[in-house]
Motif scaffolding. Structure first.
Motif, PDB file in Angstrom:
ATOM      1  N   ILE A  87      73.509  43.544  26.221  1.00  0.00           N
ATOM      2  CA  ILE A  87      74.368  42.451  25.757  1.00  0.00           C
ATOM      3  C   ILE A  87      73.990  41.154  26.487  1.00  0.00           C
ATOM      4  CG2 ILE A  87      76.756  41.585  25.693  1.00  0.00           C
ATOM      5  CD1 ILE A  87      77.602  44.611  25.450  1.00  0.00           C
ATOM      6  N   ALA A  88      73.858  41.258  27.810  1.00  0.00           N
ATOM      7  CA  ALA A  88      73.513  40.088  28.618  1.00  0.00           C
ATOM      8  C   ALA A  88      72.190  39.475  28.168  1.00  0.00           C
ATOM      9  CB  ALA A  88      73.435  40.478  30.097  1.00  0.00           C
ATOM     10  N   ALA A  89      71.190  40.329  27.960  1.00  0.00           N
ATOM     11  CA  ALA A  89      69.863  39.844  27.575  1.00  0.00           C
ATOM     12  C   ALA A  89      69.931  39.072  26.260  1.00  0.00           C
ATOM     13  CB  ALA A  89      68.897  41.019  27.449  1.00  0.00           C
ATOM     14  N   LYS A  90      70.703  39.604  25.307  1.00  0.00           N
ATOM     15  CA  LYS A  90      70.766  38.969  23.996  1.00  0.00           C
ATOM     16  C   LYS A  90      71.531  37.644  24.020  1.00  0.00           C
ATOM     17  CE  LYS A  90      70.863  39.964  19.188  1.00  0.00           C
ATOM     18  NZ  LYS A  90      70.660  40.966  18.156  1.00  0.00           N
ATOM     19  N   VAL A  91      72.540  37.540  24.904  1.00  0.00           N
ATOM     20  CA  VAL A  91      73.287  36.288  25.032  1.00  0.00           C
ATOM     21  C   VAL A  91      72.477  35.277  25.845  1.00  0.00           C
ATOM     22  CG1 VAL A  91      75.460  35.232  25.803  1.00  0.00           C
ATOM     23  CG2 VAL A  91      75.470  37.565  24.955  1.00  0.00           C
ATOM     24  N   GLY A  92      71.531  35.791  26.657  1.00  0.00           N
ATOM     25  CA  GLY A  92      70.777  34.905  27.534  1.00  0.00           C
ATOM     26  C   GLY A  92      71.500  34.661  28.851  1.00  0.00           C
ATOM     27  N   LEU A  93      72.263  35.673  29.276  1.00  0.00           N
ATOM     28  CA  LEU A  93      72.968  35.605  30.555  1.00  0.00           C
ATOM     29  C   LEU A  93      72.426  36.707  31.460  1.00  0.00           C
ATOM     30  CD1 LEU A  93      76.731  35.302  29.474  1.00  0.00           C
ATOM     31  CD2 LEU A  93      75.434  33.581  30.714  1.00  0.00           C
ATOM     32  N   THR A  94      72.728  36.624  32.750  1.00  0.00           N
ATOM     33  CA  THR A  94      72.472  37.769  33.624  1.00  0.00           C
ATOM     34  C   THR A  94      73.632  38.748  33.448  1.00  0.00           C
ATOM     35  OG1 THR A  94      73.737  36.775  35.412  1.00  0.00           O
ATOM     36  CG2 THR A  94      71.370  36.284  35.345  1.00  0.00           C
ATOM     37  N   ARG A  95      73.453  39.958  33.946  1.00  0.00           N
ATOM     38  CA  ARG A  95      74.521  40.943  33.927  1.00  0.00           C
ATOM     39  C   ARG A  95      75.764  40.381  34.647  1.00  0.00           C
ATOM     40  NH1 ARG A  95      74.795  46.587  33.756  1.00  0.00           N
ATOM     41  NH2 ARG A  95      76.488  47.438  35.003  1.00  0.00           N
ATOM     42  N   GLN A  96      75.540  39.702  35.750  1.00  0.00           N
ATOM     43  CA  GLN A  96      76.654  39.086  36.485  1.00  0.00           C
ATOM     44  C   GLN A  96      77.367  38.040  35.632  1.00  0.00           C
ATOM     45  OE1 GLN A  96      77.212  41.413  39.037  1.00  0.00           O
ATOM     46  NE2 GLN A  96      78.382  39.546  39.508  1.00  0.00           N
ATOM     47  N   GLY A  97      76.588  37.349  34.825  1.00  0.00           N
ATOM     48  CA  GLY A  97      77.156  36.331  33.947  1.00  0.00           C
ATOM     49  C   GLY A  97      78.131  36.948  32.951  1.00  0.00           C
ATOM     50  N   VAL A  98      77.758  38.102  32.390  1.00  0.00           N
ATOM     51  CA  VAL A  98      78.653  38.798  31.455  1.00  0.00           C
ATOM     52  C   VAL A  98      79.890  39.299  32.198  1.00  0.00           C
ATOM     53  CG1 VAL A  98      78.917  40.840  30.000  1.00  0.00           C
ATOM     54  CG2 VAL A  98      76.849  39.457  29.822  1.00  0.00           C
ATOM     55  N   LEU A  99      79.677  39.835  33.389  1.00  0.00           N
ATOM     56  CA  LEU A  99      80.790  40.385  34.174  1.00  0.00           C
ATOM     57  C   LEU A  99      81.794  39.295  34.575  1.00  0.00           C
ATOM     58  CD1 LEU A  99      78.879  42.975  36.411  1.00  0.00           C
ATOM     59  CD2 LEU A  99      80.316  43.427  34.416  1.00  0.00           C
ATOM     60  N   HIS A 100      81.346  38.071  34.552  1.00  0.00           N
ATOM     61  CA  HIS A 100      82.250  36.952  34.810  1.00  0.00           C
ATOM     62  C   HIS A 100      83.345  36.881  33.728  1.00  0.00           C
ATOM     63  CE1 HIS A 100      83.725  32.951  35.662  1.00  0.00           C
ATOM     64  NE2 HIS A 100      83.385  32.560  34.452  1.00  0.00           N
ATOM     65  N   TYR A 101      82.967  37.202  32.491  1.00  0.00           N
ATOM     66  CA  TYR A 101      83.935  37.143  31.395  1.00  0.00           C
ATOM     67  C   TYR A 101      84.670  38.468  31.189  1.00  0.00           C
ATOM     68  CZ  TYR A 101      81.345  32.900  30.327  1.00  0.00           C
ATOM     69  OH  TYR A 101      80.742  31.671  30.414  1.00  0.00           O
ATOM     70  N   PHE A 102      83.930  39.566  31.330  1.00  0.00           N
ATOM     71  CA  PHE A 102      84.516  40.900  31.131  1.00  0.00           C
ATOM     72  C   PHE A 102      84.094  41.801  32.287  1.00  0.00           C
ATOM     73  CE2 PHE A 102      84.091  38.969  26.971  1.00  0.00           C
ATOM     74  CZ  PHE A 102      85.352  39.183  26.435  1.00  0.00           C
ATOM     75  N   PRO A 103      85.064  42.321  33.052  1.00  0.00           N
ATOM     76  CA  PRO A 103      84.731  43.095  34.246  1.00  0.00           C
ATOM     77  C   PRO A 103      83.974  44.393  33.950  1.00  0.00           C
ATOM     78  CG  PRO A 103      87.096  43.169  33.807  1.00  0.00           C
ATOM     79  CD  PRO A 103      86.519  42.148  32.893  1.00  0.00           C
TER      80      PRO A 103
END
Lengths: 187, 187
Positions: A30-46
């Motif tokens: 998911i992170a790769a497709k949005v262009g975020l790091t894994r941490q970036g995704v975890l910022h929005y959803f734990p």
């Protein structure tokens, strides 16, 4: 931009869950497709489960079955046909819902309780709506519980058939005719 | 013992596909549970997809929908109730079928073509059966195509509801009543 980036994460999760199922989708993908790091995704959803809940909640907002029970009337099969036509125009949400629902009967799936409660709640609401309108028997002679169970099954089952073969453009008319007969309404 | 060990591999695969889905199940997990090496499993099935095909074939043998169309008659809703009751006594096969069917709408799933063809074939066979018996309209006024689509959807959708909540013991009676109304048969 915080809000729209969060929305983007949800949109991508929805797309990947529909493509690969919940279990087949990693947070990293998911992170790769949005262009975020894994941490970036975890910022929005734990965690991944919170994303699943968000998607189910979004579907719930469409809230179609609830609406149905409350407005059950003579022209109601026609309204249902419109709901089915709407789903055909938005296949992404239909597909993710169908995939998650079936996946939820596997062992320990995080959406299992959600779907069990969801069906129980919607069915009870429909039964109440039908009983208020028609009493213990619908015009066709069916009980409110049989009609509610059948209606939910028809929506899910026809959606499944359509997802496998989107050439079937006549599903809105079929649902209208079938509900008219099933409920015993005027043609 | 060759034959029975092969059967054991199929049984375990069926169980694990139902628990975790096709994609969530590895050949190694199947091998471990049967008590074979990975090579041991590959002796019977060259890959996971062949195991999937074997399970779908086995379900096909039950062949229930085909049987239905050919025997469509006045007491037919009662026969369908028996089919549903049979499924409730054999939840493993019902569950694996439901899970595989929904999973098959995900991208590039190896069972996608199988299910698309399966629905098309069964629906066409039903339409032929209904048309031979009743002509262009069933006693309820529905077309054979609408009735076939609805019948398949009801079976799949009600099974999904039951898999989520097995307390619902009245599904056989509901299917009997619903089909009686839907086809316009005598009560």
């Amino acid at each position: 931009m915080t809000r729209s980036r969060r929305e983007e994460v949800v949109d991508v999760a929805l797309e990947l869950f529909a493509e690969r199922g919940y279990r087949g989708t990693s947070l990293d993908a998911i992170a790769a497709k949005v262009g975020l790091t894994r941490q970036g995704v975890l910022h929005y959803f734990p965690n991944k489960k919170r994303l699943l809940v968000e998607i189910l909640r979004r579907r719930e907002e469409l809230n179609r079955e609830h609406l149905l029970a409350e407005h059950a009337g003579e022209d109601w099969p026609g309204q249902m046909a419109e709901v089915v036509a709407y789903d055909h125009e938005h296949p992404g949400l239909a597909r993710v819902y169908s995939v998650l629902m079936a996946e939820s009967v596997t062992e320990g799936h995080p959406a299992q309780e959600y779907f069990r409660d969801h069906y129980a709640t919607v069915r009870e609401r429909m039964v109440r709506g039908f009983t208020e309108r028609w009493g213990e028997r619908l015009p066709s002679g069916l009980t409110p519980r049989a009609a509610a169970t059948a209606l939910l099954a028809l929506l899910d089952g026809m959606q499944q058939q359509w997802l496998l073969d989107r050439e079937q453009a006549d599903h809105p008319e079929i649902i209208e005719d079938v509900l008219t007969v099933l409920f015993g309404l005027r043609r």
